[in-house]
Design a protein around this motif. Sequence first.
Motif, PDB file in Angstrom:
ATOM      1  N   ASN A 130      11.362   1.162 -16.770  1.00  0.00           N
ATOM      2  CA  ASN A 130      10.557   1.493 -15.584  1.00  0.00           C
ATOM      3  C   ASN A 130      11.390   2.203 -14.528  1.00  0.00           C
ATOM      4  O   ASN A 130      10.948   3.180 -13.916  1.00  0.00           O
ATOM      5  CB  ASN A 130       9.934   0.230 -15.000  1.00  0.00           C
ATOM      6  CG  ASN A 130       8.683  -0.201 -15.738  1.00  0.00           C
ATOM      7  OD1 ASN A 130       7.958   0.624 -16.263  1.00  0.00           O
ATOM      8  ND2 ASN A 130       8.436  -1.497 -15.775  1.00  0.00           N
ATOM      9  N   ALA A 134      11.122   6.165 -13.486  1.00  0.00           N
ATOM     10  CA  ALA A 134      10.691   6.430 -12.113  1.00  0.00           C
ATOM     11  C   ALA A 134      11.602   7.409 -11.396  1.00  0.00           C
ATOM     12  O   ALA A 134      11.150   8.134 -10.504  1.00  0.00           O
ATOM     13  CB  ALA A 134      10.621   5.123 -11.328  1.00  0.00           C
ATOM     14  N   THR A 152       0.287  11.423  -7.039  1.00  0.00           N
ATOM     15  CA  THR A 152       0.770  10.111  -6.607  1.00  0.00           C
ATOM     16  C   THR A 152      -0.287   9.039  -6.829  1.00  0.00           C
ATOM     17  O   THR A 152       0.017   7.926  -7.265  1.00  0.00           O
ATOM     18  CB  THR A 152       1.172  10.166  -5.126  1.00  0.00           C
ATOM     19  OG1 THR A 152       2.147  11.192  -4.929  1.00  0.00           O
ATOM     20  CG2 THR A 152       1.743   8.828  -4.674  1.00  0.00           C
ATOM     21  N   THR A 153      -1.533   9.388  -6.538  1.00  0.00           N
ATOM     22  CA  THR A 153      -2.629   8.433  -6.749  1.00  0.00           C
ATOM     23  C   THR A 153      -2.768   8.065  -8.212  1.00  0.00           C
ATOM     24  O   THR A 153      -2.944   6.885  -8.553  1.00  0.00           O
ATOM     25  CB  THR A 153      -3.951   9.026  -6.224  1.00  0.00           C
ATOM     26  OG1 THR A 153      -3.799   9.360  -4.844  1.00  0.00           O
ATOM     27  CG2 THR A 153      -5.086   8.028  -6.398  1.00  0.00           C
ATOM     28  N   LEU A 155      -0.460   8.065 -10.469  1.00  0.00           N
ATOM     29  CA  LEU A 155       0.678   7.251 -10.887  1.00  0.00           C
ATOM     30  C   LEU A 155       0.578   5.816 -10.382  1.00  0.00           C
ATOM     31  O   LEU A 155       1.157   4.902 -10.987  1.00  0.00           O
ATOM     32  CB  LEU A 155       1.977   7.883 -10.391  1.00  0.00           C
ATOM     33  CG  LEU A 155       2.368   9.220 -11.035  1.00  0.00           C
ATOM     34  CD1 LEU A 155       3.569   9.818 -10.330  1.00  0.00           C
ATOM     35  CD2 LEU A 155       2.657   9.033 -12.525  1.00  0.00           C
ATOM     36  N   VAL A 156      -0.137   5.609  -9.282  1.00  0.00           N
ATOM     37  CA  VAL A 156      -0.226   4.278  -8.689  1.00  0.00           C
ATOM     38  C   VAL A 156      -1.487   3.536  -9.126  1.00  0.00           C
ATOM     39  O   VAL A 156      -1.590   2.319  -8.944  1.00  0.00           O
ATOM     40  CB  VAL A 156      -0.157   4.394  -7.148  1.00  0.00           C
ATOM     41  CG1 VAL A 156      -0.280   3.042  -6.470  1.00  0.00           C
ATOM     42  CG2 VAL A 156       1.149   5.045  -6.733  1.00  0.00           C
ATOM     43  N   ILE A 159      -1.816  -0.106 -10.700  1.00  0.00           N
ATOM     44  CA  ILE A 159      -1.703  -1.317  -9.892  1.00  0.00           C
ATOM     45  C   ILE A 159      -3.069  -1.975  -9.721  1.00  0.00           C
ATOM     46  O   ILE A 159      -3.193  -3.206  -9.688  1.00  0.00           O
ATOM     47  CB  ILE A 159      -1.083  -0.990  -8.517  1.00  0.00           C
ATOM     48  CG1 ILE A 159       0.359  -0.537  -8.688  1.00  0.00           C
ATOM     49  CG2 ILE A 159      -1.152  -2.192  -7.583  1.00  0.00           C
ATOM     50  CD1 ILE A 159       1.039  -0.172  -7.387  1.00  0.00           C
ATOM     51  N   THR A 210       2.041  -1.817 -16.070  1.00  0.00           N
ATOM     52  CA  THR A 210       1.847  -2.547 -14.815  1.00  0.00           C
ATOM     53  C   THR A 210       3.060  -2.507 -13.901  1.00  0.00           C
ATOM     54  O   THR A 210       2.931  -2.674 -12.685  1.00  0.00           O
ATOM     55  CB  THR A 210       1.489  -4.011 -15.107  1.00  0.00           C
ATOM     56  OG1 THR A 210       2.530  -4.606 -15.908  1.00  0.00           O
ATOM     57  CG2 THR A 210       0.164  -4.106 -15.853  1.00  0.00           C
ATOM     58  N   PRO A 213       4.307   1.568 -11.587  1.00  0.00           N
ATOM     59  CA  PRO A 213       3.928   1.966 -10.218  1.00  0.00           C
ATOM     60  C   PRO A 213       4.803   1.344  -9.144  1.00  0.00           C
ATOM     61  O   PRO A 213       5.146   2.014  -8.155  1.00  0.00           O
ATOM     62  CB  PRO A 213       2.475   1.488 -10.109  1.00  0.00           C
ATOM     63  CG  PRO A 213       1.973   1.471 -11.511  1.00  0.00           C
ATOM     64  CD  PRO A 213       3.139   1.059 -12.335  1.00  0.00           C
ATOM     65  N   PHE A 216       8.147   3.152  -9.237  1.00  0.00           N
ATOM     66  CA  PHE A 216       7.994   4.516  -8.736  1.00  0.00           C
ATOM     67  C   PHE A 216       7.925   4.548  -7.208  1.00  0.00           C
ATOM     68  O   PHE A 216       8.598   5.353  -6.557  1.00  0.00           O
ATOM     69  CB  PHE A 216       6.734   5.145  -9.339  1.00  0.00           C
ATOM     70  CG  PHE A 216       6.288   6.388  -8.652  1.00  0.00           C
ATOM     71  CD1 PHE A 216       6.991   7.567  -8.788  1.00  0.00           C
ATOM     72  CD2 PHE A 216       5.153   6.384  -7.853  1.00  0.00           C
ATOM     73  CE1 PHE A 216       6.585   8.723  -8.138  1.00  0.00           C
ATOM     74  CE2 PHE A 216       4.731   7.533  -7.209  1.00  0.00           C
ATOM     75  CZ  PHE A 216       5.451   8.705  -7.349  1.00  0.00           C
ATOM     76  N   LEU A 217       7.120   3.669  -6.615  1.00  0.00           N
ATOM     77  CA  LEU A 217       6.982   3.652  -5.158  1.00  0.00           C
ATOM     78  C   LEU A 217       8.290   3.269  -4.479  1.00  0.00           C
ATOM     79  O   LEU A 217       8.656   3.831  -3.437  1.00  0.00           O
ATOM     80  CB  LEU A 217       5.870   2.692  -4.756  1.00  0.00           C
ATOM     81  CG  LEU A 217       4.444   3.107  -5.139  1.00  0.00           C
ATOM     82  CD1 LEU A 217       3.457   2.010  -4.772  1.00  0.00           C
ATOM     83  CD2 LEU A 217       4.061   4.414  -4.457  1.00  0.00           C
ATOM     84  N   THR A 264      11.429  -5.375 -10.402  1.00  0.00           N
ATOM     85  CA  THR A 264      10.650  -5.159 -11.622  1.00  0.00           C
ATOM     86  C   THR A 264      11.027  -6.166 -12.705  1.00  0.00           C
ATOM     87  O   THR A 264      10.180  -6.567 -13.507  1.00  0.00           O
ATOM     88  CB  THR A 264      10.858  -3.732 -12.138  1.00  0.00           C
ATOM     89  OG1 THR A 264      12.264  -3.465 -12.270  1.00  0.00           O
ATOM     90  CG2 THR A 264      10.254  -2.716 -11.180  1.00  0.00           C
TER      91      THR A 264
END
Length: 339
Positions: A130, A134, A152-153, A155-156, A159, A210, A213, A216-217, A264
Amino acid sequence: MSTTTSSGPANSGPTNSGPTNSGPTGSGPTGSGPTGSGPTGWGVGSGQALNWRHRLAERGVDRKLWLLLPATVFVLVLFIYPFLYGLSLSFQPMNGGGVLANYSKFFSDAYQRDTIATTLKIALPAALLNVLAAVPIAFRMRGRFRGKRLMTTLLVVPITLGTVLTAQGLLNFLGPTGWFNRVLMGLHLTEGPVRLTNNYWGVFFSLIITGFPFAFLLVLSYLSGIDPTLERAAATLGASRSQRFRRITLPLLAPGLATTFLLTFVLAFSVFPSAVLVGNPAGSTRVISLAAYQAAYEQYDYSYASAIAMIMGAVELVVVAIVLVWRARLYTGSTGGKG
């Protein structure tokens, strides 16, 4: 003579209505002043309160810290107390045998003890992948380009799916009769369905979907805090893109990557629904959280389940300590940017 005696200085002078009655002794400084409700009575209390506030301010305590009180109570009630209660309960074995009987029972049973290695074999690679996945995506996403918000949306979005819905999707898409196996068999690439669920890979894919995201953030936020002028300065000195990333960006990002990996990892180490829904809970994906669940709700041995939970937390703390020691040897100074 009589007039002087009745209305003279003796009656209306200083003795009756003069300084003696309405002056310092009456309603003047003595009555409503320092002795009464004047500056002394009011000033002592307010002065003490002001002095007390100054003392607290010198220690870094102000009124705003009272806003932490609800959060502190929340942590004490929902985290600290359950932990201390579970710890004490783990030293009270249901069948006796000493305070460490539950821990001895766990480590003497290979079927139970192996759950630690099983969980680590799932959680460590998932957390590492992960973070590694990322980094390049977040590195590209920190710039400005058309469609950045949409990307971005997307990729997230995982969640919002949740673990159960993700597991259901994996069963539908990667199961024996899912579209993935149908395409492979339709192209005659395989003679039978490839087993990607109800085993190790099903749980691994679920943790990737799961957990990515969050990684990544976090990586994107750390990258946003690195001053881009550092890379531009290196570029003017002739450094290539790979050299700038390896010599400047990566050292500054490494402490953040360590933190992202820990978060993570903790998320993956506590895997439970995925191990049951898309794994093999009686075999290759029997994780330690499942062992604690079975001890509590199938054997009704809550003290033994508490001991397993304490062991689970201890293993996590060992991994966290190792990563933090490694992190302490990396660059931990200011990044010089926004973060």
